[in-house]
Write a protein that holds these residues in place. Structure first.
Motif, short mmCIF file in Angstrom:
data_model
loop_
_atom_site.label_atom_id
_atom_site.label_comp_id
_atom_site.label_asym_id
_atom_site.label_seq_id
_atom_site.Cartn_x
_atom_site.Cartn_y
_atom_site.Cartn_z
N UNK A 12 0.83 -1.21 0.00
CA UNK A 12 0.00 0.00 0.00
C UNK A 12 0.86 1.26 0.00
N UNK A 13 1.94 1.26 0.79
CA UNK A 13 2.84 2.41 0.84
C UNK A 13 3.44 2.66 -0.54
N UNK A 14 3.99 1.62 -1.14
CA UNK A 14 4.65 1.77 -2.44
C UNK A 14 3.65 2.13 -3.54
N UNK A 15 2.41 1.65 -3.46
CA UNK A 15 1.38 2.04 -4.41
C UNK A 15 1.06 3.52 -4.27
N UNK A 16 0.97 4.00 -3.02
CA UNK A 16 0.69 5.41 -2.74
C UNK A 16 1.78 6.31 -3.32
N UNK A 17 3.02 5.82 -3.36
CA UNK A 17 4.16 6.61 -3.85
C UNK A 17 4.31 6.58 -5.37
N UNK A 18 3.45 5.82 -6.07
CA UNK A 18 3.52 5.79 -7.53
C UNK A 18 3.25 7.18 -8.09
N UNK A 19 3.87 7.48 -9.21
CA UNK A 19 3.70 8.75 -9.91
C UNK A 19 4.11 9.96 -9.07
N UNK A 20 5.10 9.76 -8.22
CA UNK A 20 5.68 10.83 -7.42
C UNK A 20 7.18 10.82 -7.65
N UNK A 21 7.90 11.69 -6.96
CA UNK A 21 9.36 11.70 -7.04
C UNK A 21 9.94 10.34 -6.62
N UNK A 22 9.21 9.61 -5.77
CA UNK A 22 9.69 8.29 -5.35
C UNK A 22 9.81 7.34 -6.53
N UNK A 23 8.80 7.32 -7.39
CA UNK A 23 8.89 6.42 -8.56
C UNK A 23 9.91 6.93 -9.56
N UNK A 24 10.04 8.25 -9.68
CA UNK A 24 11.04 8.83 -10.58
C UNK A 24 12.46 8.40 -10.17
N UNK A 25 12.73 8.37 -8.86
CA UNK A 25 14.07 8.02 -8.37
C UNK A 25 14.22 6.54 -8.00
N UNK A 26 13.13 5.78 -8.08
CA UNK A 26 13.20 4.35 -7.76
C UNK A 26 13.21 4.04 -6.27
N UNK A 27 12.68 4.95 -5.46
CA UNK A 27 12.64 4.74 -4.01
C UNK A 27 11.53 3.75 -3.68
N UNK A 28 11.87 2.77 -2.83
CA UNK A 28 10.91 1.75 -2.43
C UNK A 28 11.03 1.50 -0.93
N UNK A 29 9.91 1.49 -0.24
CA UNK A 29 9.89 1.09 1.17
C UNK A 29 10.01 -0.42 1.18
N UNK A 30 10.98 -0.96 1.92
CA UNK A 30 11.29 -2.39 1.83
C UNK A 30 11.09 -3.17 3.12
N UNK A 31 11.04 -2.48 4.26
CA UNK A 31 10.93 -3.21 5.53
C UNK A 31 10.28 -2.34 6.59
N UNK A 32 9.37 -2.98 7.33
CA UNK A 32 8.74 -2.32 8.48
C UNK A 32 9.08 -3.15 9.71
N UNK A 33 9.85 -2.56 10.63
CA UNK A 33 10.16 -3.20 11.90
C UNK A 33 9.22 -2.67 12.97
N UNK A 34 9.38 -3.12 14.18
CA UNK A 34 8.50 -2.65 15.26
C UNK A 34 8.78 -1.20 15.63
#
Length: 142
Positions: A12-34
């Motif tokens: 959901x986080x990565x879908x929300x970041x689509x079509x933003x500077x995150x997708x332009x630069x290839x930024x991906x949230x990869x891990x959620x810890x406690x």
């Protein structure tokens, strides 16, 4: 014990970041810890400054992205966070590969949050240390 009051899932986080500077630069949230959040960003010509190394601004975008998502998750439902201040110390140049950013909370308060973001290269060596301060606001619809 988890610090997250509004937990999200990676997809959901990565879908929300689509079509933003995150997708332009290839930024991906990869891990959620406690009590931490991790994101990655490739380093290629899109991220270079004229000397062929990672542009400091790209590191700041990565830091603000992972810190902002963490702040959102640390807020109670009905609240959101916006950036107040960010600083970055650029420690080591990177010309290719992947950098990893890990956000950890320094302070999660009622009206502000402070996040430390450590960015490392593929060998685990420090690339950038950033500090992000967020303002916590009540959602207009809450």
């Amino acid at each position: 014990m988890s610090i997250w009051k509004t937990p999200l899932v990676l997809a959901d986080i990565n879908k929300f970041n689509e079509n933003t500077i995150c997708s332009l630069l290839g930024i991906e949230i990869t891990e959620i810890g406690s009590d931490y959040l991790v994101a990655t960003m490739p380093v290629d010509q899109r991220h270079h400054q004229p000397m062929g190394i990672l542009h400091g601004g790209a590191s700041v975008v990565l830091a603000e992205t992972v810190g902002s998502v963490a702040a959102t998750m640390a807020n109670a439902p009905g609240y959101y966070a916006v950036g107040l201040d960010i600083n970055a110390n650029h420690i080591r140049g990177v010309s290719s590969g992947v950098v990893t950013a890990r956000a950890t909370a320094v302070h999660i308060g009622r009206s502000t949050q402070v996040w430390n973001i450590a960015i490392t290269n593929e060998q685990g060596k420090a690339v950038c240390e950033s500090r992000l301060t967020m303002s916590v606001l009540k959602s207009p619809n809450a």
